[in-house]
Design a protein around this motif. Structure first.
Motif, PDB file in Angstrom:
ATOM      1  N   TYR A 187     -39.662  -4.079  13.247  1.00 55.58           N
ATOM      2  CA  TYR A 187     -39.794  -5.270  12.407  1.00 55.58           C
ATOM      3  C   TYR A 187     -41.266  -5.666  12.296  1.00 55.58           C
ATOM      4  N   ARG A 189     -44.195  -8.226  10.455  1.00 54.51           N
ATOM      5  CA  ARG A 189     -44.280  -9.578   9.908  1.00 54.51           C
ATOM      6  C   ARG A 189     -44.843  -9.526   8.484  1.00 54.51           C
ATOM      7  N   HIS A 218     -31.280 -12.350   9.501  1.00 49.49           N
ATOM      8  CA  HIS A 218     -32.455 -11.614   9.035  1.00 49.49           C
ATOM      9  C   HIS A 218     -33.231 -12.404   7.978  1.00 49.49           C
ATOM     10  N   MET A 221     -35.589 -14.663   9.634  1.00 47.16           N
ATOM     11  CA  MET A 221     -36.521 -14.024  10.551  1.00 47.16           C
ATOM     12  C   MET A 221     -37.991 -14.041  10.126  1.00 47.16           C
ATOM     13  N   GLN A 225     -41.256 -11.914  13.298  1.00 48.31           N
ATOM     14  CA  GLN A 225     -41.189 -10.495  13.653  1.00 48.31           C
ATOM     15  C   GLN A 225     -42.278 -10.133  14.651  1.00 48.31           C
ATOM     16  N   ASP A 254     -40.437  -2.563  19.718  1.00 50.22           N
ATOM     17  CA  ASP A 254     -39.019  -2.692  19.383  1.00 50.22           C
ATOM     18  C   ASP A 254     -38.474  -1.376  18.846  1.00 50.22           C
TER      19      ASP A 254
END
Length: 286
Positions: A187, A189, A218, A221, A225, A254
């Motif tokens: 993920y 940003r 999501h 989000m 991130q 991640d």
């Protein structure tokens, strides 16, 4: 190592008007390299690069689904800069829906951009790379190209296809001086989870409430991130400059955690099915 050291390298980057693609183009220009950057709006791309030296930029509006348009863009790149060294297939968008909810048109649109668009770029760039026996292809996939999740079926299908295409290509061109790298971010940003880059089911079907909850999570989000697009772009530049990346280059802790966890689970699945797997061999044939 195929990245030139005696003159500015020339890059071809798709999906360059926002997010990771935009940051990559900015860093390429800051290095003093040449770059052709494709997007749906060259005007928006140039405006977003305000503050950068764009004298080495060729901003083009290219429909990646149009093979002739892509070929013309590669030709224009070589005519403008005299060479081509690195191709980055980055164009794409997200989509969240249950498999049953995805329409035929939505599925075809995704593959047209995410797979066939990239394939058009490859067909157009490879003759130049083969002729000079050097070049680097970097295909931007996703951790979802390695590990599929509920609600990500369409996006995962496209990225899994990119993974398979890239792995086959890497083997085909290994003896031609051409490098291939698949980049798998987690993920980042960016705007990826905002409406401008994320499609959702146009018709919701009863029974997939968990997908609705996942989609809402999501959509909430952005801004939280883990991944930094500036650092991710720098990592991609390093992939090209160092020439030392593996075929699969994960980006983000991640992404690494998800991939390694899935790898362990896959090995356990294979072992669980081992006894049945070997029952299909013809007896006595080794």
């Amino acid at each position: 190592m195929t990245y030139p050291t005696t003159h500015p390298a020339t890059w071809f980057v798709t999906g360059a008007s926002r997010g990771l693609g935009l940051e990559l183009v900015r860093q390429i220009l800051d290095r003093g390299d040449n770059v052709t950057a494709t997007s749906r709006s060259a005007e928006r791309l140039v405006a977003a690069l305000d503050g950068s030296d764009t004298s080495r930029l060729l901003a083009l509006e290219v429909d990646l689904r149009d093979e002739q348009a892509v070929s013309a863009a590669i030709t224009a790149t070589i005519e403008r800069f005299g060479d081509l060294d690195v191709v980055v297939n980055n164009a794409g968008y997200g989509f969240l829906a249950a498999v049953e909810e995805v329409t035929d048109a939505q599925a075809r649109d995704m593959f047209d951009v995410q797979l066939f668009g990239a394939w058009n770029v490859l067909r157009s760039a490879l003759p130049t790379f083969r002729a000079k026996r050097s070049g680097h292809i970097i295909n931007v996939s996703s951790i979802v190209g390695l590990v599929a999740f509920p609600g990500w079926g369409l996006y995962a299908a496209g990225k899994f296809a990119i993974e398979g295409l890239s792995a086959s290509l890497a083997g085909e061109v290994a003896g031609l001086g051409i490098d291939v790298t698949i980049v798998e971010p987690g993920y980042l940003r960016t705007d990826f989870l905002k409406p401008v880059s994320l499609g959702v089911a146009s018709t919701e079907i009863e029974g997939y409430e968990a997908i609705r909850e996942m989609t809402a999570a999501h959509q909430a989000m952005p801004g939280t991130q883990l991944g930094d697009p500036v650092r991710a772009a720098a990592a991609i530049v390093d992939v090209a400059v160092s020439g030392a990346a593996p075929l699969h280059q994960l980006l983000g802790s991640d992404s690494y955690a998800i991939a390694t966890g899935a790898l362990k689970g896959l090995a356990e699945e294979f072992e669980a099915g081992h006894a049945r797997a070997i029952t299909t061999d013809i007896p006595g044939v080794n």
